[in-house]
Design a protein around this motif. Structure first.
Motif, PDB file in Angstrom:
ATOM      1  N   ALA A 190      58.217  10.375  35.975  1.00  0.00           N
ATOM      2  CA  ALA A 190      57.370   9.173  35.973  1.00  0.00           C
ATOM      3  C   ALA A 190      56.079   9.439  35.218  1.00  0.00           C
ATOM      4  O   ALA A 190      55.625   8.603  34.430  1.00  0.00           O
ATOM      5  CB  ALA A 190      57.073   8.734  37.403  1.00  0.00           C
ATOM      6  N   PHE A 191      55.479  10.594  35.421  1.00  0.00           N
ATOM      7  CA  PHE A 191      54.253  10.945  34.723  1.00  0.00           C
ATOM      8  C   PHE A 191      54.498  11.036  33.220  1.00  0.00           C
ATOM      9  O   PHE A 191      53.705  10.543  32.418  1.00  0.00           O
ATOM     10  CB  PHE A 191      53.702  12.267  35.257  1.00  0.00           C
ATOM     11  N   THR A 192      55.597  11.631  32.831  1.00  0.00           N
ATOM     12  CA  THR A 192      55.937  11.753  31.414  1.00  0.00           C
ATOM     13  C   THR A 192      56.146  10.383  30.793  1.00  0.00           C
ATOM     14  O   THR A 192      55.707  10.122  29.669  1.00  0.00           O
ATOM     15  CB  THR A 192      57.202  12.620  31.242  1.00  0.00           C
ATOM     16  N   LEU A 193      56.801   9.474  31.503  1.00  0.00           N
ATOM     17  CA  LEU A 193      57.032   8.128  30.980  1.00  0.00           C
ATOM     18  C   LEU A 193      55.727   7.392  30.684  1.00  0.00           C
ATOM     19  O   LEU A 193      55.653   6.607  29.746  1.00  0.00           O
ATOM     20  CB  LEU A 193      57.861   7.309  31.967  1.00  0.00           C
ATOM     21  N   THR A 194      54.693   7.654  31.470  1.00  0.00           N
ATOM     22  CA  THR A 194      53.420   6.965  31.250  1.00  0.00           C
ATOM     23  C   THR A 194      52.757   7.378  29.946  1.00  0.00           C
ATOM     24  O   THR A 194      51.826   6.719  29.496  1.00  0.00           O
ATOM     25  CB  THR A 194      52.430   7.210  32.402  1.00  0.00           C
ATOM     26  N   HIS A 195      53.217   8.455  29.335  1.00  0.00           N
ATOM     27  CA  HIS A 195      52.627   8.943  28.087  1.00  0.00           C
ATOM     28  C   HIS A 195      53.487   8.639  26.863  1.00  0.00           C
ATOM     29  O   HIS A 195      53.245   9.181  25.790  1.00  0.00           O
ATOM     30  CB  HIS A 195      52.378  10.449  28.199  1.00  0.00           C
ATOM     31  N   LEU A 196      54.476   7.771  26.988  1.00  0.00           N
ATOM     32  CA  LEU A 196      55.374   7.486  25.873  1.00  0.00           C
ATOM     33  C   LEU A 196      54.980   6.263  25.056  1.00  0.00           C
ATOM     34  O   LEU A 196      55.718   5.841  24.191  1.00  0.00           O
ATOM     35  CB  LEU A 196      56.803   7.290  26.394  1.00  0.00           C
ATOM     36  N   THR A 197      53.841   5.704  25.291  1.00  0.00           N
ATOM     37  CA  THR A 197      53.418   4.487  24.606  1.00  0.00           C
ATOM     38  C   THR A 197      52.984   4.774  23.180  1.00  0.00           C
ATOM     39  O   THR A 197      52.267   5.732  22.912  1.00  0.00           O
ATOM     40  CB  THR A 197      52.238   3.851  25.359  1.00  0.00           C
ATOM     41  N   ASN A 198      53.420   3.927  22.249  1.00  0.00           N
ATOM     42  CA  ASN A 198      52.908   3.970  20.890  1.00  0.00           C
ATOM     43  C   ASN A 198      51.625   3.148  20.908  1.00  0.00           C
ATOM     44  O   ASN A 198      51.654   1.927  20.905  1.00  0.00           O
ATOM     45  CB  ASN A 198      53.922   3.389  19.909  1.00  0.00           C
ATOM     46  N   VAL A 199      50.492   3.813  20.923  1.00  0.00           N
ATOM     47  CA  VAL A 199      49.201   3.150  21.102  1.00  0.00           C
ATOM     48  C   VAL A 199      48.900   2.164  19.978  1.00  0.00           C
ATOM     49  O   VAL A 199      48.295   1.118  20.191  1.00  0.00           O
ATOM     50  CB  VAL A 199      48.071   4.191  21.224  1.00  0.00           C
ATOM     51  N   ALA A 200      49.353   2.453  18.785  1.00  0.00           N
ATOM     52  CA  ALA A 200      49.056   1.582  17.646  1.00  0.00           C
ATOM     53  C   ALA A 200      49.753   0.229  17.758  1.00  0.00           C
ATOM     54  O   ALA A 200      49.192  -0.796  17.389  1.00  0.00           O
ATOM     55  CB  ALA A 200      49.456   2.269  16.349  1.00  0.00           C
ATOM     56  N   THR A 201      50.964   0.207  18.280  1.00  0.00           N
ATOM     57  CA  THR A 201      51.729  -1.045  18.307  1.00  0.00           C
ATOM     58  C   THR A 201      52.107  -1.516  19.699  1.00  0.00           C
ATOM     59  O   THR A 201      52.499  -2.657  19.875  1.00  0.00           O
ATOM     60  CB  THR A 201      53.031  -0.883  17.507  1.00  0.00           C
TER      61      THR A 201
END
Length: 86
Positions: free
Chosen positions: A25-36
């Motif tokens: 769950a913690f790892t999933l929270t860091h998978l966002t492409n911040v630019a898009t």
């Protein structure tokens, strides 16, 4: 990876939100492409059941009243344990 096939299905991670280990769950929270913000994981990643703060405080106050009896502010102010400041 855009499409899951029999050739790449072993590379897919299936997330179990009820897994007691918070690592996935913690790892999933860091998978966002911040630019898009494409492919951003949303939803319940890990439901954690814990008592809410006000319920804990209410229980603590109830125990204090039982163990130390309910306080009396008027009696406290009229006691000899007061002082005057200038």
């Amino acid at each position: 990876m855009d499409t899951v096939t029999s050739a790449n299905e072993d590379d897919v991670i299936v997330h179990d939100a009820n897994d007691p280990n918070p690592e996935t769950a913690f790892t999933l929270t860091h998978l966002t492409n911040v630019a898009t913000l494409h492919h951003t994981p949303i939803g319940v990643l890990r439901p954690v059941r814990q008592p809410v703060y006000d319920a804990l405080i209410a229980e603590q106050l109830k125990r204090a009243e039982i163990e130390q009896r309910r306080g009396d502010l008027c009696a406290l102010l009229a006691s000899s344990e007061t002082w005057t400041t200038t």
